[in-house]
Design a protein around this motif. Structure first.
Motif, mmCIF file in Angstrom:
data_model
loop_
_atom_site.group_PDB
_atom_site.id
_atom_site.type_symbol
_atom_site.label_atom_id
_atom_site.label_comp_id
_atom_site.label_asym_id
_atom_site.label_seq_id
_atom_site.Cartn_x
_atom_site.Cartn_y
_atom_site.Cartn_z
ATOM 1 N N PHE A 130 0.711 -1.203 -0.162
ATOM 2 C CA PHE A 130 -0.067 0.029 -0.050
ATOM 3 C C PHE A 130 1.038 1.289 -0.143
ATOM 4 O O PHE A 130 1.293 1.728 1.214
ATOM 5 C CB PHE A 130 -0.905 0.117 1.202
ATOM 6 C CG PHE A 130 -2.133 -0.785 1.150
ATOM 7 C CD1 PHE A 130 -3.017 -0.638 0.230
ATOM 8 C CD2 PHE A 130 -2.364 -1.680 2.053
ATOM 9 C CE1 PHE A 130 -4.295 -1.545 -0.028
ATOM 10 C CE2 PHE A 130 -3.383 -2.739 1.577
ATOM 11 C CZ PHE A 130 -4.528 -2.438 0.763
ATOM 12 N N ASN A 131 1.333 1.659 -1.032
ATOM 13 C CA ASN A 131 2.178 2.724 -1.473
ATOM 14 C C ASN A 131 1.412 4.025 -1.053
ATOM 15 O O ASN A 131 2.360 5.131 -0.549
ATOM 16 C CB ASN A 131 2.748 2.968 -2.775
ATOM 17 C CG ASN A 131 1.678 2.552 -3.918
ATOM 18 O OD1 ASN A 131 0.644 2.708 -3.552
ATOM 19 N ND2 ASN A 131 2.071 2.237 -4.926
ATOM 20 N N TYR A 132 0.439 4.376 -1.042
ATOM 21 C CA TYR A 132 -0.397 5.619 -0.564
ATOM 22 C C TYR A 132 -0.001 5.939 0.904
ATOM 23 O O TYR A 132 -0.051 7.068 1.308
ATOM 24 C CB TYR A 132 -1.920 5.472 -0.599
ATOM 25 C CG TYR A 132 -2.471 5.987 -2.052
ATOM 26 C CD1 TYR A 132 -1.587 6.100 -3.277
ATOM 27 C CD2 TYR A 132 -3.785 6.106 -2.442
ATOM 28 C CE1 TYR A 132 -2.028 6.450 -4.419
ATOM 29 C CE2 TYR A 132 -4.250 6.175 -3.415
ATOM 30 C CZ TYR A 132 -3.363 6.702 -4.551
ATOM 31 O OH TYR A 132 -3.805 6.969 -5.839
ATOM 32 N N PRO A 136 4.123 11.956 1.655
ATOM 33 C CA PRO A 136 4.451 12.591 2.792
ATOM 34 C C PRO A 136 3.145 13.202 3.343
ATOM 35 O O PRO A 136 3.151 13.171 4.737
ATOM 36 C CB PRO A 136 5.421 13.564 2.356
ATOM 37 C CG PRO A 136 6.138 12.906 1.156
ATOM 38 C CD PRO A 136 4.924 12.031 0.692
ATOM 39 N N ILE A 137 2.480 13.701 2.839
ATOM 40 C CA ILE A 137 1.156 14.344 3.365
ATOM 41 C C ILE A 137 0.252 13.114 4.367
ATOM 42 O O ILE A 137 -0.082 13.368 5.381
ATOM 43 C CB ILE A 137 0.213 14.698 2.234
ATOM 44 C CG1 ILE A 137 0.685 15.869 1.789
ATOM 45 C CG2 ILE A 137 -1.156 14.631 2.740
ATOM 46 C CD1 ILE A 137 0.252 17.404 2.580
ATOM 47 N N HIS A 138 0.353 11.823 3.751
ATOM 48 C CA HIS A 138 -0.470 10.883 4.311
ATOM 49 C C HIS A 138 0.385 10.359 5.549
ATOM 50 O O HIS A 138 -0.512 10.235 6.725
ATOM 51 C CB HIS A 138 -0.613 9.597 3.364
ATOM 52 C CG HIS A 138 -1.480 10.038 2.373
ATOM 53 N ND1 HIS A 138 -1.280 9.249 1.191
ATOM 54 C CD2 HIS A 138 -2.280 11.183 1.936
ATOM 55 C CE1 HIS A 138 -2.147 9.804 0.328
ATOM 56 N NE2 HIS A 138 -2.731 10.709 0.638
ATOM 57 N N THR A 139 1.563 10.547 5.521
ATOM 58 C CA THR A 139 2.455 9.900 6.774
ATOM 59 C C THR A 139 2.457 11.267 7.918
ATOM 60 O O THR A 139 2.230 10.921 8.989
ATOM 61 C CB THR A 139 3.779 9.671 6.567
ATOM 62 O OG1 THR A 139 4.455 10.481 5.660
ATOM 63 C CG2 THR A 139 4.017 8.233 5.785
ATOM 64 N N ASP A 194 -7.947 1.366 3.023
ATOM 65 C CA ASP A 194 -6.712 1.117 3.876
ATOM 66 C C ASP A 194 -5.945 2.221 4.494
ATOM 67 O O ASP A 194 -5.623 2.299 5.679
ATOM 68 C CB ASP A 194 -5.590 0.609 2.785
ATOM 69 C CG ASP A 194 -4.406 0.262 3.762
ATOM 70 O OD1 ASP A 194 -4.518 -0.582 4.709
ATOM 71 O OD2 ASP A 194 -3.409 1.160 3.647
ATOM 72 N N LEU A 195 -6.097 3.430 3.889
ATOM 73 C CA LEU A 195 -5.476 4.756 4.234
ATOM 74 C C LEU A 195 -6.437 5.153 5.529
ATOM 75 O O LEU A 195 -5.844 5.548 6.453
ATOM 76 C CB LEU A 195 -5.715 5.993 3.469
ATOM 77 C CG LEU A 195 -4.465 6.072 2.425
ATOM 78 C CD1 LEU A 195 -4.817 7.268 1.344
ATOM 79 C CD2 LEU A 195 -3.251 6.215 3.147
ATOM 80 N N VAL A 196 -7.799 5.296 5.391
ATOM 81 C CA VAL A 196 -8.437 5.580 6.660
ATOM 82 C C VAL A 196 -8.417 4.435 7.758
ATOM 83 O O VAL A 196 -8.219 4.966 8.973
ATOM 84 C CB VAL A 196 -10.051 5.425 6.244
ATOM 85 C CG1 VAL A 196 -10.900 5.922 7.354
ATOM 86 C CG2 VAL A 196 -10.351 6.681 5.029
ATOM 87 N N HIS A 368 3.522 8.023 -6.619
ATOM 88 C CA HIS A 368 2.256 7.984 -5.527
ATOM 89 C C HIS A 368 2.668 9.076 -4.591
ATOM 90 O O HIS A 368 2.806 8.821 -3.425
ATOM 91 C CB HIS A 368 2.086 6.616 -5.062
ATOM 92 C CG HIS A 368 1.605 5.556 -6.028
ATOM 93 N ND1 HIS A 368 2.213 4.952 -7.003
ATOM 94 C CD2 HIS A 368 0.162 5.437 -6.172
ATOM 95 C CE1 HIS A 368 1.213 4.145 -7.443
ATOM 96 N NE2 HIS A 368 0.138 4.520 -7.274
ATOM 97 N N GLY A 369 3.129 10.165 -5.128
ATOM 98 C CA GLY A 369 3.387 11.468 -4.330
ATOM 99 C C GLY A 369 4.524 11.329 -3.341
ATOM 100 O O GLY A 369 4.651 11.675 -2.184
#
Length: 427
Positions: A130-132, A136-139, A194-196, A368-369
């Protein structure tokens, strides 16, 4: 010690994301020892793009056991079409091998159950790439949650937008058949679920959703003519198709970039008779292009989620609310395709009582950002010891992202709330 990797599904994604980095950046700790695919031409293309694997053994789709016996890999990388994932993951676990798999881990909750049961019996472990999570924003969002800035999370609003270029591509390709992809609530939305799940640290329990096929399929209102079997490269009504003319001129030859094939010629079959430029209005399309869903979590949070696969621009809007405050962010995912200037993404933090803060995040280069390069480091060098929280995802994470996606489309079909435990066969 150098780990040995066998690749099942020699897709364009496999070459660019795994095979080439192993052969170059991570050659000191990893090597590719086998390639397995249904089509020998994929092996040929892979070796032309990555000469470092020119001597690697090649195997057909049904030769997994022979491949393992002859090449003795330590890890299996699964990167073929979505509906092939479970087959190779389970075979690998039965041989006590570790697995790295692309998302989605499988296409059904039943296959997720089989994978988790096989992992429980095996010495091998599954990692889902899950690369999203690694953008950096997501971490940074994850870190803000862990720092307690929001408090106990009560609700999440996530609206995902796919533009007419990207969205229509799913309906030109194999993804448009549910048996191949699980539908877009699994193939695409599993990333989002998965992100949520990861951000809030809670487990989804139940979903209720509405969905529809609004833009594509034979009843799409922009369909220039109801007729099956057309391909963009040879279509005689393509100049009356808004999706075609938005992205192609009359004088330009059509090229289609496929996630798994790369840019291919459309005047002849690509791999195994497959073409990635099938008409977006064909009657074989049996998936939805629009969803609105509510998901309930075991920690009390509620997710309001929507996704639309035919919009003027691409990106998402996110808000996470809790007992101490709220985070908001907006991303324009493909600014070069947006018909207007797009701002740099930031995170706005609103304390429940106090002044707003705007957080600027240091961005990175890469797919992927900026997430892909860091994911690869964790996969092939081991998790970053300086990171204080878990980010690599396993079989359970993969299962709950897919379980939520299947619950969404089953709710659409059955007009009822669907429990995730029912989908994953915990009952």
């Amino acid at each position: 010690m150098i780990k040995r990797y066998a690749v099942c599904g020699v897709s364009n994604r496999a070459i660019g994301m795994f095979i080439q980095p192993i052969a170059t950046t991570f050659s000191g700790s990893a090597e590719v020892v086998a390639l397995l695919d249904i089509d020998p031409r994929r092996h040929e293309v892979c070796k032309s793009k990555c000469p470092q694997v020119a001597q690697v053994n090649e195997y057909g789709a049904d030769e997994f056991a022979r491949m393992v016996s002859e090449t003795k890999p330590d890890v299996i990388i699964v990167t073929g079409r979505d509906d092939t994932h479970a087959r190779y993951i389970i075979q690998a676990l039965e041989q006590d091998l570790d697995v790295i798999t692309e998302k989605p881990m499988a296409t059904t909750g039943a296959d997720c159950r089989r994978i988790m049961d096989a992992e429980a019996r095996s010495k091998g472990k599954v990692t889902v790439s899950f690369n999203y999570r690694y953008a950096p924003i997501h971490t940074r969002i994850k870190e803000l949650v862990l720092e307690g800035k929001i408090g106990r999370i009560t609700s999440v609003d996530l609206n995902w937008y796919i533009d007419t270029y990207h969205g229509s591509s799913y309906f030109q390709r194999w993804n448009r058949v549910r048996a191949n992809s699980g539908g877009l609530s699994i193939h695409k939305s599993s990333h989002h679920f998965d992100l949520v799940n990861w951000w809030i640290g809670q487990t989804p329990v139940e979903a209720f959703a509405y969905g529809a096929l609004n833009y594509y399929g034979p009843d799409g209102e922009l369909n220039p003519e109801k007729r099956d079997g057309r391909y963009c490269a040879s279509c005689d009504v393509r100049q009356r198709c808004a999706y075609y003319t938005r992205w192609n001129s009359r004088s330009a030859s059509l090229t289609v970039k496929d996630d798994h094939l790369g840019t291919v010629r459309t005047d002849r079959p690509a791999y195994s008779g497959y073409r990635p430029d099938a008409c977006i209005y064909d009657s074989e399309i049996d998936i939805e292009d629009t969803y609105a869903a509510t998901v309930r979590y075991d920690g009390g949070a509620l997710l309001s989620y929507s996704v639309n696969f035919s919009l003027p621009y691409e990106g998402y809007r996110l808000a996470i609310s809790g007992t101490k405050g709220r985070l908001e962010t907006m991303e324009y995912h493909a600014p070069s395709r947006a018909p207007f200037p797009t701002p740099v993404q930031t995170i706005d933090y609103f304390p429940l009582f106090g002044s707003k803060e705007t957080i600027h995040v240091v961005m990175r280069q890469g797919g992927h950002g900026g997430g892909d390069p860091v994911l690869l480091e964790d996969l092939f060098l081991g998790p970053d010891p300086n990171r204080s929280y878990r980010i690599l995802s396993g079989a359970r994470d993969g299962a709950y992202s897919i379980g939520t996606g299947e619950a969404v489309w089953r709710s659409v079909k059955e007009n009822r709330p669907v429990r995730i435990a029912e989908v994953l066969q915990y009952d």
